[in-house]
Design an enzyme around this catalytic site. Sequence first.
Site, PDB file in Angstrom:
ATOM      1  N   LYS A  31       1.908 -15.774   0.621  1.00 26.33           N
ATOM      2  CA  LYS A  31       2.226 -16.265  -0.730  1.00 26.33           C
ATOM      3  C   LYS A  31       3.742 -16.488  -0.735  1.00 26.33           C
ATOM      4  O   LYS A  31       4.478 -15.963  -1.584  1.00 26.33           O
ATOM      5  CB  LYS A  31       1.780 -15.210  -1.770  1.00 26.33           C
ATOM      6  CG  LYS A  31       1.853 -15.665  -3.202  1.00 26.33           C
ATOM      7  CD  LYS A  31       0.823 -16.700  -3.580  1.00 26.33           C
ATOM      8  CE  LYS A  31       1.015 -17.155  -5.025  1.00 26.33           C
ATOM      9  NZ  LYS A  31       0.189 -18.330  -5.372  1.00 26.33           N
ATOM     10  N   TYR A  50       0.833  -1.202   0.000  1.00 27.53           N
ATOM     11  CA  TYR A  50       0.000   0.000   0.000  1.00 27.53           C
ATOM     12  C   TYR A  50       0.870   1.255   0.000  1.00 27.53           C
ATOM     13  O   TYR A  50       1.426   1.650   1.026  1.00 27.53           O
ATOM     14  CB  TYR A  50      -0.991  -0.040   1.180  1.00 27.53           C
ATOM     15  CG  TYR A  50      -2.154  -0.956   0.826  1.00 27.53           C
ATOM     16  CD1 TYR A  50      -1.897  -2.227   0.319  1.00 27.53           C
ATOM     17  CD2 TYR A  50      -3.461  -0.560   0.941  1.00 27.53           C
ATOM     18  CE1 TYR A  50      -2.925  -3.073  -0.064  1.00 27.53           C
ATOM     19  CE2 TYR A  50      -4.506  -1.397   0.570  1.00 27.53           C
ATOM     20  CZ  TYR A  50      -4.227  -2.655   0.059  1.00 27.53           C
ATOM     21  OH  TYR A  50      -5.240  -3.482  -0.328  1.00 27.53           O
ATOM     22  N   ASP A  53      -4.104 -17.939  -2.279  1.00 29.31           N
ATOM     23  CA  ASP A  53      -5.034 -18.385  -3.323  1.00 29.31           C
ATOM     24  C   ASP A  53      -5.888 -19.544  -2.823  1.00 29.31           C
ATOM     25  O   ASP A  53      -7.103 -19.582  -3.005  1.00 29.31           O
ATOM     26  CB  ASP A  53      -4.288 -18.755  -4.617  1.00 29.31           C
ATOM     27  CG  ASP A  53      -2.928 -19.388  -4.375  1.00 29.31           C
ATOM     28  OD1 ASP A  53      -2.524 -19.520  -3.210  1.00 29.31           O
ATOM     29  OD2 ASP A  53      -2.268 -19.771  -5.356  1.00 29.31           O
ATOM     30  N   ASP A 113     -13.184  -8.906   1.877  1.00 25.62           N
ATOM     31  CA  ASP A 113     -14.349  -8.764   0.999  1.00 25.62           C
ATOM     32  C   ASP A 113     -14.874 -10.140   0.576  1.00 25.62           C
ATOM     33  O   ASP A 113     -16.089 -10.360   0.507  1.00 25.62           O
ATOM     34  CB  ASP A 113     -13.999  -7.942  -0.255  1.00 25.62           C
ATOM     35  CG  ASP A 113     -14.111  -6.438  -0.010  1.00 25.62           C
ATOM     36  OD1 ASP A 113     -13.807  -6.010   1.121  1.00 25.62           O
ATOM     37  OD2 ASP A 113     -14.473  -5.684  -0.935  1.00 25.62           O
TER      38      ASP A 113
END
Length: 361
Positions: free
Chosen positions: A187, A132, A220, A248
């Site tokens: 990840k 970010y 994932d 979300d």
Amino acid sequence: MTNPPLRIAVLKGDGIGPEVVESAVEVLNATARKNSLPLELVPLLIGFGAYREKGRTLPPETLQEMKKCDGWILGPLSAGSYPKDDPDYPMASGKIRKTFDLFANIRPVRSFRKGSQEIDLVIVRENTEDFYPDRNLFKGYGEFWPDKDTVLSLRVITRKACQRIADTAFRVAAARNKKNLVTAVHKGNVLIEGDGLFLGEVRNVAANFPGIKMKEGLVDSVGMQLVLAPESFDVIVTTNMFGDILSDVAAGTVGGLGLAPSLNSGEYHAMAQAVHGSAPDIAGKQIANPAAEILSTAMLFRWLYSRNHMESADKTASDIEKATIEALRTEDRAKLTTDLGGKASTRDFTSQIFAHLDKLD
Ligand code: ATP
């Protein structure tokens, strides 16, 4: 001796912000009164409202006043549409998180509908670094153009941030005392160094919590598991961007963003801010679901209780939560807002919460 009032900053934000924050404040006022919790609400400028009056979306006066408050309620910000000449461009909320070191973003996801599968998990998202660009540098912006056809995006992962977010996640799991399980999401097969550092720190912290199990999952695969079997999770701890995306996804399993509360918290400050954005498509129509902002406000008061031990703050938090959950569990689905298949306006749904509040001790 009576306690001085808790000073709560109210920052309405953009889009549906004024509507949902207004509902949250009304419910808060009524619940605090019921529990004899003295409050002083401090409205502060932010977002487009601040830009119109002060020429910037996060005026220094707002930050100064926030410092003097015990907690903050923030509505969503249309950061993506702020004018380029805004000195606070691109992200007032990132600046707040960074300025006040609100390193933990706690995002619970619960199924409220009667008879539905029991989903009850919490995403603990790091809030101050990662990809970010509005918050991952001391000065400057972490995305840049070395030439006109190339963008470089900088990812920042620090040991300290990993350590403290992991510690927060294990404490959340211990306090919930449900599945006593923390899943570290990463990840690390691709982001070998950054997520390697993150995972190492989560493993170190796990050793301090022998009663809590730790699992590790690739982002994932966890994304898919969240869709297939959300009920199998307890606490998820992850870096900033993965946490943002997964919250979300997780909200989608219980009915959408209108039901997704969150708290941004640090050592000294906390801010209620629903997961959803400013939803310009439905702004000003009085159809937004205020539940996420209201439940975020309850989280703020629970955090305040953890700091000031005022029973009335704890009772205010649990009353807001109970009344909102009861309103959401209605058999008459027309009494819900349109995002949940109902016909109620923001105000109608808020009135339902009041009705349930009246029934509480
Ligand atoms: P922003 O640009 O501020 O991120 P956005 O519209 O891109 O806003 P969100 O606001 O997060 O993103 O929401 C995506 C969609 O979800 C919206 O278009 C809206 O229809 C729906 N939505 C979000 N929050 C609510 C809410 N509280 N009540 C009802 N619907 C909502």
